[in-house]
Design an enzyme around this catalytic site. Structure first.
Site, mmCIF file in Angstrom:
data_model
loop_
_atom_site.group_PDB
_atom_site.id
_atom_site.type_symbol
_atom_site.label_atom_id
_atom_site.label_comp_id
_atom_site.label_asym_id
_atom_site.label_seq_id
_atom_site.Cartn_x
_atom_site.Cartn_y
_atom_site.Cartn_z
ATOM 1 N N CYS A 139 0.891 -1.177 0.000
ATOM 2 C CA CYS A 139 0.000 0.000 0.000
ATOM 3 C C CYS A 139 0.919 1.214 0.000
ATOM 4 O O CYS A 139 1.141 1.843 1.036
ATOM 5 C CB CYS A 139 -0.900 -0.009 1.232
ATOM 6 S SG CYS A 139 -1.894 -1.505 1.380
ATOM 7 N N ALA A 140 1.479 1.503 -1.155
ATOM 8 C CA ALA A 140 2.735 2.247 -1.221
ATOM 9 C C ALA A 140 2.639 3.770 -1.255
ATOM 10 O O ALA A 140 3.494 4.453 -0.702
ATOM 11 C CB ALA A 140 3.505 1.786 -2.444
ATOM 12 N N ALA A 141 1.644 4.305 -1.942
ATOM 13 C CA ALA A 141 1.629 5.741 -2.203
ATOM 14 C C ALA A 141 1.418 6.534 -0.905
ATOM 15 O O ALA A 141 0.718 6.039 -0.005
ATOM 16 C CB ALA A 141 0.521 6.062 -3.194
ATOM 17 N N ASP A 196 -5.406 -2.771 -6.372
ATOM 18 C CA ASP A 196 -5.511 -3.317 -5.022
ATOM 19 C C ASP A 196 -4.513 -4.473 -4.968
ATOM 20 O O ASP A 196 -4.561 -5.374 -5.818
ATOM 21 C CB ASP A 196 -6.946 -3.823 -4.810
ATOM 22 C CG ASP A 196 -7.181 -4.348 -3.406
ATOM 23 O OD1 ASP A 196 -6.254 -4.951 -2.827
ATOM 24 O OD2 ASP A 196 -8.296 -4.176 -2.907
ATOM 25 N N ASN A 218 -4.025 8.542 13.708
ATOM 26 C CA ASN A 218 -3.947 8.888 15.133
ATOM 27 C C ASN A 218 -4.009 10.401 15.269
ATOM 28 O O ASN A 218 -3.895 11.139 14.281
ATOM 29 C CB ASN A 218 -2.690 8.304 15.778
ATOM 30 C CG ASN A 218 -1.420 8.912 15.233
ATOM 31 O OD1 ASN A 218 -1.003 9.971 15.676
ATOM 32 N ND2 ASN A 218 -0.819 8.277 14.234
ATOM 33 N N ASP A 225 2.120 -1.551 4.974
ATOM 34 C CA ASP A 225 1.809 -0.395 5.828
ATOM 35 C C ASP A 225 0.327 -0.102 5.552
ATOM 36 O O ASP A 225 -0.010 0.642 4.645
ATOM 37 C CB ASP A 225 2.713 0.782 5.448
ATOM 38 C CG ASP A 225 2.548 1.950 6.396
ATOM 39 O OD1 ASP A 225 2.540 1.717 7.620
ATOM 40 O OD2 ASP A 225 2.422 3.094 5.923
ATOM 41 N N CYS A 276 -0.342 3.429 11.518
ATOM 42 C CA CYS A 276 -0.125 4.590 12.389
ATOM 43 C C CYS A 276 -1.343 4.772 13.303
ATOM 44 O O CYS A 276 -1.626 5.865 13.775
ATOM 45 C CB CYS A 276 0.180 5.851 11.593
ATOM 46 S SG CYS A 276 -1.127 6.363 10.496
#
Lengths: 283, 139
Positions: free
Chosen positions: A101-103, A148, A168, A162, A214
């Protein structure tokens, strides 16, 4: 009190004020940490080394926006929050890696300093940002796909997941508390279960997956790892970085003790954004 | 694209073309047609003309001597879209003649963009790395 603050309190960590610092990561394809420090200091930009990352610097003081410096424009560094620099160090890929999920490419470009990387993301607009980053940093060992990653069929020895998460409050402040809900957290958790299952499926035997978010919510972190342990032949490896052990007692629910090997960054303890990192090896 | 590269070097750069865009060739492929960026972008055809990317200029700067090196003041001015004047210029390598394309380099030999020589030690900027900030504003 907000529901999330109440939950953190129940987990033994009442929320406190967090003072984060702007952070950058040195692009070691183009320079060294020492050389970059010298050049930024010549422009009266004060920096200090981030003690828990390999190539990170905190920006303490700058007379102007650091994106307007020639050093940024020629690609000597990437603006990347300190905790976000950790997952790639934990994965430490030695050969071709999938960034699932790179960008917009903060971790993709970090991986590319070590080995070739295939970046995948569903969001075309964010892939444009990734392409710009790849170009600015002068990266030649990266390709990117707009899909995807559950549509990927090839196997890998190294995968970074990631995962999309509820985030958060550190980066967004009070707004985050206002816009988040448990419904949204649980929706994310459902997606994350599907993503981690597919990622494990794409690993070669003995391959390594780093799962990170995160988010501070256990449903998106420790409970996803519990789900993975329950449904796949994997083992956890100790994540050797700052932060606390993963939680194994979540609102009265007992989780596998192995989950202590994960790392959870409470922002008020690490002065970073919130983060969770798990390192998984496929058996 | 090849014509543009030839202005700087005879060395070859392996590429793939997808629609109107050129990319640096690599073997990092997946079995899907949904490729977004098969490699570093090298440039694109726009209005029937080849427009080099800053990525290509960075690669060329390692393969050519056709460069104009600028002082500190020249570096900042060029990145903010100003043309180069003699007071900006440290030295020129290769041909210092009207009409030649030059890569613009800072004192560390890092590429800042490129332009066309107008007179001796004067260059009209055609592309500069300040473009990265301008792009971020539009994202």
């Amino acid at each position: 009190m907000n529901i999330f603050s109440e939950r953190y309190k129940q987990l033994g960590e009442p929320a406190k004020t967090v003072e984060t610092k702007q952070a950058i990561r040195v692009n070691t394809l183009k320079t060294t940490k020492e050389e970059l420090i010298k050049r930024l200091e010549a422009r009266h930009i004060e920096v200090e080394e981030i003690p828990f990352t390999k190539n990170g610097l905190f920006v303490l003081k700058s007379p102007f926006a650091i994106v307007s410096t020639p050093e940024y424009l020629v690609g000597l560094f990437y603006i990347q929050e300190a905790a976000s620099q950790l997952p790639v160090g934990v994965l430490n890929p030695k050969k071709l890696c999938l960034d699932a999920c790179a960008a917009p490419g903060s971790k993709t470009t970090q991986i590319a300093e070590q080995c070739p990387v295939i970046a995948v993301d569903t969001r075309e607009d964010r892939l444009v940002a990734l392409q710009n980053n790849v170009e600015r940093l002068g990266i030649t060992n990266c390709s990117a796909y707009n899909l995807d990653f559950r549509g990927v069929k090839e196997k890998f020895d190294y995968i970074l997941l990631d995962a999309p998460c509820s985030g958060n409050f550190v980066l967004e402040g009070k707004m985050w508390f206002r816009k988040q809900s448990m419904k949204r957290v649980l929706e994310r958790a459902e997606l994350q279960q599907s993503l981690i299952s597919h990622a494990i499926g794409l690993l070669n035997e003995n391959g390594t997956l780093v799962y990170s978010t995160c988010s501070l919510e256990p449903e998106e972190n420790e409970m996803i790892i519990q789900y993975a342990l329950d449904n796949h032949k994997i083992k956890l490896e100790k994540v050797d970085t700052i932060g606390d052990e993963g939680l194994t007692d979540v609102f009265g629910k007992k989780l596998n003790k192995e989950i202590k090997k994960c790392r959870r960054l409470w922002p008020w303890k690490t002065n970073t954004q919130g983060f969770f990192i798990a390192k998984i090896r496929k058996c | 694209m090849l014509e543009f590269i030839k202005k700087f070097t005879d060395k070859e750069i392996e590429y793939v073309k997808v629609k109107n865009k050129y990319y640096l060739k690599n073997d990092l492929t997946l079995s899907t047609s949904k490729v977004f960026m098969p490699g570093l972008i090298l440039g694109e055809i726009k209005d029937d003309k080849f427009k080099p990317s800053l990525g290509l200029l960075g690669l060329l700067s390692k393969l050519t001597t056709e460069k104009i090196f600028v002082k500190d003041i020249g570096e900042i001015d060029f990145l903010f879209k100003k043309n180069l004047r003699p007071r900006h210029v440290e030295r020129v390598t290769g041909e210092n003649k009207i009409g030649y394309f030059k890569l613009v380099q800072n004192e560390y030999d890092e590429n800042l963009g490129y332009g066309k020589m107008k007179k001796e030690n004067r260059l009209k900027g055609l592309k500069d790395r300040g473009d990265f900030i301008r792009r971020e504003k539009t994202l």
